[in-house]
Structure formats: structure tokens, C-alpha cells
Design an enzyme around this catalytic site. Sequence first.
Site, short mmCIF file in Angstrom:
data_model
loop_
_atom_site.label_atom_id
_atom_site.label_comp_id
_atom_site.label_asym_id
_atom_site.label_seq_id
_atom_site.Cartn_x
_atom_site.Cartn_y
_atom_site.Cartn_z
CG HIS A 199 6.99 -8.18 -0.37
ND1 HIS A 199 6.41 -8.64 0.78
CD2 HIS A 199 8.19 -8.81 -0.45
CE1 HIS A 199 7.21 -9.52 1.36
NE2 HIS A 199 8.31 -9.63 0.64
CB SER A 233 3.49 -12.83 11.10
OG SER A 233 3.83 -13.06 9.73
CB ALA A 273 1.19 -0.27 14.69
CD GLU A 321 -0.65 -12.01 17.46
OE1 GLU A 321 -1.58 -12.12 18.26
OE2 GLU A 321 -0.74 -12.25 16.25
CB CYS A 341 4.53 -3.43 -19.90
SG CYS A 341 4.28 -4.25 -21.49
CG ASP A 380 -0.20 0.01 2.56
OD1 ASP A 380 -0.45 -0.87 3.41
OD2 ASP A 380 0.64 0.91 2.77
N1 APR Z 1 -0.81 -3.23 15.21
C1 APR Z 1 0.38 -3.89 15.18
N2 APR Z 1 0.53 -5.15 14.70
C2 APR Z 1 -0.58 -5.75 14.24
C3 APR Z 1 -1.87 -5.14 14.26
C4 APR Z 1 -1.95 -3.82 14.77
N3 APR Z 1 -3.12 -3.16 14.83
N4 APR Z 1 -2.77 -6.03 13.74
C5 APR Z 1 -2.08 -7.15 13.42
N5 APR Z 1 -0.77 -6.99 13.72
C6 APR Z 1 0.33 -7.93 13.54
C7 APR Z 1 -0.09 -9.38 13.66
O1 APR Z 1 0.03 -9.81 15.02
C8 APR Z 1 0.94 -10.07 12.78
O2 APR Z 1 2.09 -10.45 13.53
O3 APR Z 1 0.81 -7.77 12.23
C9 APR Z 1 1.36 -9.00 11.76
C10 APR Z 1 0.81 -9.26 10.38
O4 APR Z 1 1.36 -10.48 9.94
P1 APR Z 1 1.00 -10.99 8.48
O5 APR Z 1 -0.48 -10.92 8.29
O6 APR Z 1 1.72 -12.28 8.29
O7 APR Z 1 1.61 -9.87 7.51
P2 APR Z 1 3.14 -9.69 7.11
O8 APR Z 1 4.06 -10.12 8.21
O9 APR Z 1 3.28 -8.31 6.61
O10 APR Z 1 3.28 -10.72 5.88
C11 APR Z 1 4.51 -10.72 5.19
O11 APR Z 1 3.55 -12.21 3.55
O12 APR Z 1 1.72 -12.79 2.30
C12 APR Z 1 2.96 -12.19 2.24
O13 APR Z 1 3.67 -10.55 0.74
C13 APR Z 1 2.84 -10.75 1.85
O14 APR Z 1 4.11 -8.85 2.62
C14 APR Z 1 3.36 -9.97 3.04
C15 APR Z 1 4.25 -11.00 3.73
#
Ligand code: APR
Length: 237
Positions: free
Chosen positions: A112, A181, A223, A207, A120, A97
Amino acid sequence: MSGFKKIVVLTGAGISADSGVPTFRHAGGIWAKYDYRDVATPEGFAANPALVHEFYNLRRAGMVSVEPNAAHVALAWMEAALADSGGELTVVTQNVDDLHERGGGRNLLHMHGELAKIRCTKCGMVSGWLEDLFVDTVCPACSATRALRPHIVWFGEMPMLMDEITQKIAAADLFVSIGTSGSVYPAAGFVAEAKALGIRCIEINLEPSDTAGLFDETHYGPAAEIVPAWVKEAMMT
Ligand code: APR
């Protein structure tokens, strides 16, 4: 920011969650609704490009309808304040985003790719694009049809800007991971890289992540609350 001059901040979907952007692996996240193999792999795109365009059209439309939150704005403020004192803050984001940009961030590395851009596959053109994209959308640069794709790194593809990211981490004196995560490499491996270089590592997340045990300091909570508080405290010391 006493002593810290070169900061690398890795962000993930969690930093945009408070703006209303869905994360991937949380309950009700994107991968609970879609099979990533269908919509986020080169094979999925080859098999059903219309489905992939629909997936990214929905996410692109979702992105333009939300706003940056206090965490994006606080990081942008920290970046500007550090630059004013001869320091540097680089945001390495897994997010596609544009909320870091709209929150005022400038020093950004999108490893990413970006939802707000298309590419293209015939002429290599990369350009800004906020409308819907379809299989028969004509390339504005070379007029090829069935050649446009989202400028997004799919599973199985090489993340972008890795050389620059490695150099930034090697030169850093602080590594901060926010809202990820820690389950997808190479991003999930950056904390181990920083630790091996003796760099202080901080995790800010809702978490503990999969790599939580590697961090010197952790702060847990949303956050939009935790990041501004941490920036304020960090810039005061
Ligand atoms: N504030 C802080 N952390 C948060 C919040 C919040 N409000 N809500 C959720 N989280 C945390 C969750 O606890 C989790 O650990 O954000 C993390 C999101 O983890 P994912 O959904 O796995 O996203 P991300 O780590 O960005 O994934 C990495 O995976 O699918 C691919 O390309 C995609 O860039 C992405 C990559």
C-alpha cells in the site's frame, strides 16, 4: 522452524497498534475520524489536495514519533534466523509506516506504499521524505509545482508489487497473517490463495478477522505479546 523454509507473513495495522499507531476500523480508528473518500482516494486528492497533504503530514509526524514494538523485532529476528539456515521470510505489509524497517526487517513488500516516501505525478520520481508536504512543494527532481503526492496506494488504485507477492505466496510453505481485519482486498484474499495451494495458514490477531475461518491455526491477543511468543515456539520446533 521445523520443515518450514519459505514463510510469507502478511501484516496490517494491528501489528503497529502496540507502538501507538492507530488502526483503521477499530473503535476510534482512523476511519472513525476521517471519511476515506476525502483523504484516501484520487478523487479526494483532486478535490482538496491541501486536506490530503494535512492528513498524511499528521500520520507522517505520528510515525516518526513512535517506535517499533516487540512484534516487529521478533519478525525481523525470525527473518534473519531463517536466512541463516537457508530459508526465507517475506513480510508483505499493508502498513505504510516504517516500523518493520526500524525493527530490523529487510525482506519487506509494502503493497500500500510508504508514508516515508513521496512521488511526483509529473516525472515519476519517488524519494524519501519525512517532512511535511504541501500543494506548492516543488518536486526536487523536475521542479514541477502542484505535482507531488504521498507514495501511498489509495482506494481505487492498484496495490503495488502484486506479481512479486503472488510469486512469494506460490512458493511458500507457511502463510501467517498478523494484525489485519481481513476486510480489504486483495490482501484479504491471500489466505484463500494460500489455502488453495495447500499451504498451512496461521492467523495472529487481537480478535478473529473477517477471514478467520480459513486459517488452520489461530492465536489471539496483542501482537506485541503473541508474536514474540509464537516466533519463539515456532523456531524451537
Ligand atoms: N495486536 C494485534 N491485532 C490488533 C491489535 C493489537 N494490539 N489492535 C488491533 N488489532 C487488530 C484488530 O482486531 C483488527 O482486526 O488489527 C486489525 C486492524 O484492522 P484494520 O484497522 O482494518 O487495519 P488493516 O486490516 O490493516 O486495514 C487494511 O485498509 O484502510 C485500508 O489501506 C488501509 O492498509 C489498510 C487496509
